[in-house]
Design a protein around this motif. Structure first.
Motif, PDB file in Angstrom:
ATOM      1  N   GLN A  24       0.819  -1.212   0.000  1.00  0.00           N
ATOM      2  CA  GLN A  24       0.000   0.000   0.000  1.00  0.00           C
ATOM      3  C   GLN A  24       0.851   1.260   0.000  1.00  0.00           C
ATOM      4  O   GLN A  24       0.377   2.345  -0.367  1.00  0.00           O
ATOM      5  CB  GLN A  24      -0.940   0.006   1.234  1.00  0.00           C
ATOM      6  N   ALA A  25       2.120   1.139   0.387  1.00  0.00           N
ATOM      7  CA  ALA A  25       3.051   2.274   0.389  1.00  0.00           C
ATOM      8  C   ALA A  25       4.224   2.026  -0.556  1.00  0.00           C
ATOM      9  O   ALA A  25       5.290   2.611  -0.394  1.00  0.00           O
ATOM     10  CB  ALA A  25       3.572   2.522   1.802  1.00  0.00           C
ATOM     11  N   ARG A  26       4.025   1.170  -1.547  1.00  0.00           N
ATOM     12  CA  ARG A  26       5.069   0.794  -2.502  1.00  0.00           C
ATOM     13  C   ARG A  26       6.335   0.344  -1.758  1.00  0.00           C
ATOM     14  O   ARG A  26       7.459   0.634  -2.156  1.00  0.00           O
ATOM     15  CB  ARG A  26       5.374   1.934  -3.477  1.00  0.00           C
ATOM     16  N   ASN A  27       6.115  -0.387  -0.661  1.00  0.00           N
ATOM     17  CA  ASN A  27       7.196  -0.963   0.147  1.00  0.00           C
ATOM     18  C   ASN A  27       8.166   0.082   0.700  1.00  0.00           C
ATOM     19  O   ASN A  27       9.347  -0.209   0.909  1.00  0.00           O
ATOM     20  CB  ASN A  27       7.962  -2.034  -0.656  1.00  0.00           C
ATOM     21  N   ALA A  28       7.669   1.280   0.931  1.00  0.00           N
ATOM     22  CA  ALA A  28       8.516   2.323   1.529  1.00  0.00           C
ATOM     23  C   ALA A  28       9.042   1.846   2.882  1.00  0.00           C
ATOM     24  O   ALA A  28       8.340   1.172   3.649  1.00  0.00           O
ATOM     25  CB  ALA A  28       7.720   3.613   1.699  1.00  0.00           C
ATOM     26  N   ILE A  29      10.273   2.213   3.169  1.00  0.00           N
ATOM     27  CA  ILE A  29      10.948   1.731   4.371  1.00  0.00           C
ATOM     28  C   ILE A  29      10.595   2.634   5.548  1.00  0.00           C
ATOM     29  O   ILE A  29      11.038   3.784   5.614  1.00  0.00           O
ATOM     30  CB  ILE A  29      12.477   1.705   4.146  1.00  0.00           C
ATOM     31  N   GLY A  63      11.499   4.040  -1.729  1.00  0.00           N
ATOM     32  CA  GLY A  63      12.092   5.056  -0.878  1.00  0.00           C
ATOM     33  C   GLY A  63      11.828   4.812   0.587  1.00  0.00           C
ATOM     34  O   GLY A  63      11.319   3.773   0.999  1.00  0.00           O
ATOM     35  N   ALA A  64      12.209   5.799   1.397  1.00  0.00           N
ATOM     36  CA  ALA A  64      11.859   5.798   2.810  1.00  0.00           C
ATOM     37  C   ALA A  64      10.454   6.383   2.953  1.00  0.00           C
ATOM     38  O   ALA A  64       9.912   6.976   2.014  1.00  0.00           O
ATOM     39  CB  ALA A  64      12.863   6.619   3.605  1.00  0.00           C
ATOM     40  N   ASP A  65       9.875   6.197   4.112  1.00  0.00           N
ATOM     41  CA  ASP A  65       8.524   6.704   4.364  1.00  0.00           C
ATOM     42  C   ASP A  65       8.580   8.218   4.551  1.00  0.00           C
ATOM     43  O   ASP A  65       9.104   8.715   5.551  1.00  0.00           O
ATOM     44  CB  ASP A  65       7.950   6.027   5.610  1.00  0.00           C
ATOM     45  N   ILE A  66       8.055   8.964   3.575  1.00  0.00           N
ATOM     46  CA  ILE A  66       8.173  10.425   3.582  1.00  0.00           C
ATOM     47  C   ILE A  66       7.441  11.038   4.779  1.00  0.00           C
ATOM     48  O   ILE A  66       7.892  12.028   5.363  1.00  0.00           O
ATOM     49  CB  ILE A  66       7.645  11.032   2.270  1.00  0.00           C
ATOM     50  N   ALA A  67       6.315  10.465   5.168  1.00  0.00           N
ATOM     51  CA  ALA A  67       5.577  10.999   6.319  1.00  0.00           C
ATOM     52  C   ALA A  67       6.422  10.933   7.581  1.00  0.00           C
ATOM     53  O   ALA A  67       6.377  11.844   8.420  1.00  0.00           O
ATOM     54  CB  ALA A  67       4.274  10.224   6.510  1.00  0.00           C
ATOM     55  N   GLU A  68       7.216   9.880   7.730  1.00  0.00           N
ATOM     56  CA  GLU A  68       8.116   9.784   8.881  1.00  0.00           C
ATOM     57  C   GLU A  68       9.303  10.731   8.719  1.00  0.00           C
ATOM     58  O   GLU A  68       9.735  11.372   9.687  1.00  0.00           O
ATOM     59  CB  GLU A  68       8.600   8.347   9.054  1.00  0.00           C
ATOM     60  N   LEU A  69       9.844  10.827   7.501  1.00  0.00           N
ATOM     61  CA  LEU A  69      10.988  11.716   7.270  1.00  0.00           C
ATOM     62  C   LEU A  69      10.640  13.170   7.567  1.00  0.00           C
ATOM     63  O   LEU A  69      11.483  13.940   8.041  1.00  0.00           O
ATOM     64  CB  LEU A  69      11.475  11.601   5.824  1.00  0.00           C
ATOM     65  N   ALA A 132      15.611  16.633  -4.258  1.00  0.00           N
ATOM     66  CA  ALA A 132      14.354  17.280  -4.645  1.00  0.00           C
ATOM     67  C   ALA A 132      13.425  17.449  -3.452  1.00  0.00           C
ATOM     68  O   ALA A 132      12.498  18.268  -3.497  1.00  0.00           O
ATOM     69  CB  ALA A 132      13.654  16.471  -5.731  1.00  0.00           C
ATOM     70  N   LEU A 133      13.687  16.688  -2.375  1.00  0.00           N
ATOM     71  CA  LEU A 133      12.897  16.793  -1.153  1.00  0.00           C
ATOM     72  C   LEU A 133      13.626  17.586  -0.072  1.00  0.00           C
ATOM     73  O   LEU A 133      13.190  17.626   1.076  1.00  0.00           O
ATOM     74  CB  LEU A 133      12.565  15.386  -0.624  1.00  0.00           C
ATOM     75  N   GLY A 134      14.736  18.199  -0.453  1.00  0.00           N
ATOM     76  CA  GLY A 134      15.463  19.037   0.494  1.00  0.00           C
ATOM     77  C   GLY A 134      16.419  18.293   1.405  1.00  0.00           C
ATOM     78  O   GLY A 134      16.904  18.860   2.391  1.00  0.00           O
ATOM     79  N   ILE A 135      16.729  17.041   1.088  1.00  0.00           N
ATOM     80  CA  ILE A 135      17.671  16.264   1.892  1.00  0.00           C
ATOM     81  C   ILE A 135      18.681  15.608   0.953  1.00  0.00           C
ATOM     82  O   ILE A 135      18.642  15.828  -0.265  1.00  0.00           O
ATOM     83  CB  ILE A 135      16.958  15.195   2.744  1.00  0.00           C
ATOM     84  N   MET A 136      19.583  14.809   1.500  1.00  0.00           N
ATOM     85  CA  MET A 136      20.542  14.087   0.683  1.00  0.00           C
ATOM     86  C   MET A 136      20.376  12.595   0.911  1.00  0.00           C
ATOM     87  O   MET A 136      19.711  12.156   1.857  1.00  0.00           O
ATOM     88  CB  MET A 136      21.982  14.503   1.018  1.00  0.00           C
ATOM     89  N   ALA A 137      20.956  11.822   0.016  1.00  0.00           N
ATOM     90  CA  ALA A 137      20.940  10.360   0.160  1.00  0.00           C
ATOM     91  C   ALA A 137      22.015  10.011   1.187  1.00  0.00           C
ATOM     92  O   ALA A 137      23.177   9.813   0.851  1.00  0.00           O
ATOM     93  CB  ALA A 137      21.218   9.700  -1.177  1.00  0.00           C
ATOM     94  N   ALA A 138      21.615   9.925   2.440  1.00  0.00           N
ATOM     95  CA  ALA A 138      22.562   9.855   3.550  1.00  0.00           C
ATOM     96  C   ALA A 138      22.654   8.474   4.182  1.00  0.00           C
ATOM     97  O   ALA A 138      23.158   8.335   5.294  1.00  0.00           O
ATOM     98  CB  ALA A 138      22.181  10.870   4.628  1.00  0.00           C
TER      99      ALA A 138
END
Length: 247
Positions: A24-29, A63-69, A132-138
């Protein structure tokens, strides 16, 4: 192994096949998946086996879960929530394989980069859109991707927003093989079958030496010294010589 909320785990004597399962979240982490993958790592550290990672419903992990990020800040960044997990996966004793179908973006791409070998379907796409979301691939991309594909291609992905198709990923060496979607699981397990025929100690020490920084002839010598004294080595070489004599 306990029941999981975000993972499907197929436990076999020589391997764990783990499917990221948040369709349901495209397997977001999310944090729950991070905790459960740590549990998987703990099991593989206690009893080393091969690991296969894949995703449910035609997506690896988008990706990671944007709502949590959105709610994470400096303190969470310093905890290295995803980076510590991916580093633990990279350091597992025996080889790991990522079988990638569909999107492997952001944290999903970084999870795939942390595995030893990647297979993909023609529909696979790798990318790191974090800026594009204001962060880096960290969580490892800024150094693992450059090691895997070279600095120029890594900059195109991490700075230029380029997404790599499966064919491009194979050409750059990020992916070992591109196979049709219906055959992905079978190809991944065939690869693990080949690995499982090798000496676990030899695989484990080879992986350690491969991951050692810089030139390491001393590490080579020490690892080989351990293996040359092993009963497994003697049995395997004796069997090889006996087969050759009888042929």
């Amino acid at each position: 192994m306990s029941e999981f909320e975000t993972l499907l785990v197929d436990e076999r004597p020589d391997r764990l096949a783990v499917t990221l399962n948040r369709p349901q979240a495209r397997n977001a982490i999310n944090l729950a998946m991070v905790r459960e993958l740590h549990e998987v790592c703990g099991a593989l550290e206690r009893r080393p086996r091969l690991l296969l990672l894949t995703g449910a419903d035609g997506v690896f992990a988008a990706g990671a879960d944007i709502a949590e990020l959105l709610d994470r800040g400096r303190d969470e960044a310093l905890q290295g929530i995803n980076s510590r997990l991916f580093d633990r996966i990279a350091r597992l004793p025996l080889p790991t394989v990522a079988a990638v179908d569909g999107y492997a973006l952001g944290g999903g791409a970084e999870l795939a980069y942390a595995c030893d070998i990647r297979l993909a379907t023609p529909e696979a796409v790798f990318g790191n859109p974090e800026p594009a979301l204001g962060i880096m691939a960290a969580a490892g991309a800024c150094w693992r991707l450059a090691e895997l594909v070279g600095g120029s291609v890594a900059k195109q992905v991490l700075l230029g927003g380029r997404r790599l198709t499966a064919a491009e990923a194979e050409r750059f060496g990020l992916v070992a093989e591109v196979v049709p979607g219906p055959e992905l699981a079978a190809h991944a397990h065939a690869l693990l079958d080949r690995m499982a025929k090798s000496s676990p100690a030899a695989l484990r020490l080879t992986k350690l030496v491969l991951g050692a920084p810089g030139a390491h002839p001393v590490a080579d010598d020490l690892a080989q010294a351990v293996l040359l004294e092993s009963a497994d080595k003697r049995e395997r070489m004796t069997a090889f010589l006996e087969r050759r004599r009888s042929s």
